[in-house]
Scaffold this motif. Structure first.
Motif, short mmCIF file in Angstrom:
data_model
loop_
_atom_site.label_atom_id
_atom_site.label_comp_id
_atom_site.label_asym_id
_atom_site.label_seq_id
_atom_site.Cartn_x
_atom_site.Cartn_y
_atom_site.Cartn_z
N SER A 90 0.80 -1.23 0.00
CA SER A 90 0.00 0.00 0.00
C SER A 90 0.83 1.28 0.00
N LEU A 182 -11.44 5.26 -1.59
CA LEU A 182 -11.21 5.96 -0.33
C LEU A 182 -10.06 6.96 -0.42
N PHE A 183 -10.33 8.16 0.04
CA PHE A 183 -9.28 9.16 0.17
C PHE A 183 -8.49 8.83 1.43
N ARG A 190 -1.85 4.00 12.05
CA ARG A 190 -1.27 4.16 10.72
C ARG A 190 0.18 3.68 10.71
N PHE A 194 4.10 6.32 6.61
CA PHE A 194 3.19 7.25 5.94
C PHE A 194 3.36 8.61 6.61
N VAL A 195 3.13 9.68 5.84
CA VAL A 195 3.61 10.98 6.31
C VAL A 195 2.96 11.44 7.62
N SER A 215 13.12 14.63 8.80
CA SER A 215 13.34 14.93 7.38
C SER A 215 12.09 14.52 6.63
N VAL A 257 0.90 18.96 3.62
CA VAL A 257 1.77 18.28 4.58
C VAL A 257 2.31 19.32 5.57
N TYR A 299 12.83 11.64 -0.20
CA TYR A 299 11.39 11.39 -0.02
C TYR A 299 10.54 11.97 -1.16
O1 F7E Z 1 2.13 10.54 1.42
C1 F7E Z 1 4.19 13.54 0.95
C2 F7E Z 1 4.14 12.54 -0.18
O2 F7E Z 1 2.89 8.23 1.92
C3 F7E Z 1 1.27 11.65 1.45
C4 F7E Z 1 -1.61 5.29 1.09
O3 F7E Z 1 -2.41 4.85 2.15
O4 F7E Z 1 -3.01 7.20 0.73
C5 F7E Z 1 -1.69 6.80 1.01
O5 F7E Z 1 -0.81 7.24 -0.02
C6 F7E Z 1 1.96 12.85 0.83
C7 F7E Z 1 2.65 12.57 -0.51
O6 F7E Z 1 0.43 8.72 1.53
C8 F7E Z 1 6.94 12.62 3.11
O7 F7E Z 1 4.98 12.93 -1.25
C9 F7E Z 1 6.19 14.43 2.19
O8 F7E Z 1 2.38 13.62 -1.38
O9 F7E Z 1 1.46 9.46 3.61
P1 F7E Z 1 1.78 9.19 2.20
P2 F7E Z 1 -0.08 8.66 0.02
O10 F7E Z 1 1.05 8.60 -0.93
O11 F7E Z 1 -1.06 9.76 -0.14
C10 F7E Z 1 -3.56 6.71 -0.50
C11 F7E Z 1 -4.98 7.19 -0.62
C12 F7E Z 1 -3.40 5.26 -0.65
O12 F7E Z 1 -4.20 4.61 -1.32
C13 F7E Z 1 -2.10 4.65 -0.21
O13 F7E Z 1 -2.25 3.25 0.02
O14 F7E Z 1 3.01 13.27 1.71
N1 F7E Z 1 5.36 13.42 1.84
N2 F7E Z 1 7.17 13.96 2.97
C14 F7E Z 1 5.79 12.28 2.40
N3 F7E Z 1 5.29 11.03 2.37
C15 F7E Z 1 5.95 10.09 3.09
N4 F7E Z 1 5.46 8.82 3.11
N5 F7E Z 1 7.09 10.36 3.79
C16 F7E Z 1 7.62 11.62 3.84
O15 F7E Z 1 8.65 11.85 4.47
#
Ligand code: F7E
Ligand code: NAP
Length: 348
Positions: A90, A182-183, A190, A194-195, A215, A257, A299
């Motif tokens: 995921s 789902l959003f 969590r 995930f961010v 970071s 973010v 990242y």
């Molecule tokens: O990133 C930015 C990153 O990894 C959110 C999954 O559950 O939701 C999730 O996917 C945003 C992105 O979630 C960091 O670039 C900045 O724009 O928490 P995320 P996601 O990619 O939105 C969807 C709906 C799903 O379906 C997926 O399974 O945050 N961001 N800095 C970062 N993201 C991460 N992970 N780490 C950072 O340091």
């Protein structure tokens, strides 16, 4: 007689909340877990066993979405009235590193499950964990069930296949199969990469003096973040309808973010001041001048989803589903939970 549900991904954030909800509603829940060299059931341990007494409404089976014979056996043996396919690789960024594996699990894994249902001829209802990542480079704001898709990662492309194969099996073989688009939905359960959770853990450790800074990548990405327990309730409602259909579940609000970081520090009584741009941007504590946030390009994603905001009108009208937890409350729930846990663990 009790209804029986089969859940893939039961050890994940959503799977654990869904199992709780279904057991509360009187279901017998069968969950598929993967064999792992270390324990991966920490989110459901409280459900499985209470003071050494096994929960007679929860059964766990080893399995994998990459193993069709296993899925066939599972469907045949459990004869579930409802199936929730939440299992997936995921993580969007990780999907760029393991695109083929992600496609196997998230796309073909869904096909394997549908084929198992079709081949056994079982009358069941199938929920597919679709995602707002399908909208990717968004074609309209806000996004609803009719908004065209433009996936921006191997994860989103795999989930797009899953979305369409669910629709196709519904049309071709009359299966009761529905997509929940789902959003983002978050919680104190969590995954820590995930961010939102990375921030709630990181900010707690900084304020407790355990770590100096965090970071992050793209601070300007905007997401529609809701509270996971409310979203699994929506999944259940999607399968209680008389006809299969696809639904958006979202909050209708979007935040960056950067805002998540600001609010997280606010929850613990601190304020952040930003300076610099791009990879040189930093966040410092207003009170002390300590640098607590920096940007690291590791990242950044090869292709990013800049803005997501969902329109959940159809779910509200058809399912009577509405999100309750607001952005500020979500940040507060997550930060306070991590702060307390980390403080206790470190005897502070
Ligand atoms: O990133 C930015 C990153 O990894 C959110 C999954 O559950 O939701 C999730 O996917 C945003 C992105 O979630 C960091 O670039 C900045 O724009 O928490 P995320 P996601 O990619 O939105 C969807 C709906 C799903 O379906 C997926 O399974 O945050 N961001 N800095 C970062 N993201 C991460 N992970 N780490 C950072 O340091
Ligand atoms: P998660 O915490 O990452 O949980 C994923 C689950 O899938 C875990 O139980 C994991 O098992 C299992 N899994 C991974 N690979 C598997 C495989 N090959 N075979 C069987 N199971 C496998 O994800 P989540 O946040 O709960 O999300 C649940 C589902 O909703 C996922 O399909 C995700 O893509 C989708 N989704 C999530 C969001 C969100 O914002 N959370 C939004 C839209 C859609 P292990 O514990 O052993 O790793």
């Amino acid at each position: 007689m009790k209804k029986t549900a089969l859940v893939s991904g039961i050890t994940g954030q959503d799977g654990s909340y869904l199992a709780e909800l279904l057991i509360e509603k009187g279901y017998i829940v069968h969950g598929i877990i993967r064999r792992s060299s270390s324990f991966n059931t920490f989110r459901i341990d409280h459900l499985y066993k209470d003071k050494d007494i096994l929960n007679e409404n929860l059964f766990l089976h080893y399995g994998d979405l990459n193993d069709s014979s296993n899925l066939n056996r599972m469907v045949e043996k459990v004869q579930p009235k409802e199936i929730y396919n939440l299992g997936a690789q995921s993580h969007v960024q990780v999907s760029f590193e393991v695109p083929e594996y992600t496609a196997e699990v998230d796309a073909i894994g869904t096909l394997r499950f549908l084929d198992a249902i079709k081949d056994t001829g079982l009358k069941t209802k199938f929920y597919q964990a679709s995602t707002s990542e399908l909208y990717g480079k968004v074609k309209e704001i806000p996004q609803n069930e009719d908004t065209p898709f433009h996936p921006r990662s191997p994860y989103a492309a795999a989930k797009l296949y899953a979305y369409w194969i669910v629709k196709n099996y519904r049309e071709a073989y009359n299966l009761f199969a529905s997509n929940g688009i789902l959003f983002n939905h978050e919680s104190e359960r969590r995954g820590k990469t995930f961010v939102t959770r990375k921030i709630s853990v990181g900010v707690s450790k900084i304020v407790l003096g355990i770590e100096k800074n965090i970071s992050l990548g793209n601070l300007d990405a905007k997401r529609d973040w809701g509270y996971a327990p409310e979203f699994v309730e929506g999944m259940w409602r999607i399968l209680q309808t008389s006809d299969p259909a696809d639904f958006v579940l979202a909050t209708g609000e979007t935040h960056t973010v950067r805002e998540f970081v600001e609010k997280a520090f606010n929850v613990l009584g601190e304020e952040i001041i930003w300076s610099g741009e791009g990879v040189s941007e930093i966040g410092v504590l207003k009170r002390t001048g300590q640098q607590v946030v920096n940007v690291n390009e590791r990242y950044f994603r090869p292709t990013e989803v800049d803005l997501l905001i969902g329109d959940y009108t159809k779910a509200k009208q058809t399912l009577g589903w509405e999100p309750k937890t607001k952005f500020e409350d979500l940040v507060s729930i997550m930060v306070m939970s991590d702060f307390k846990k980390i403080k206790q663990r470190n005897n502070l």
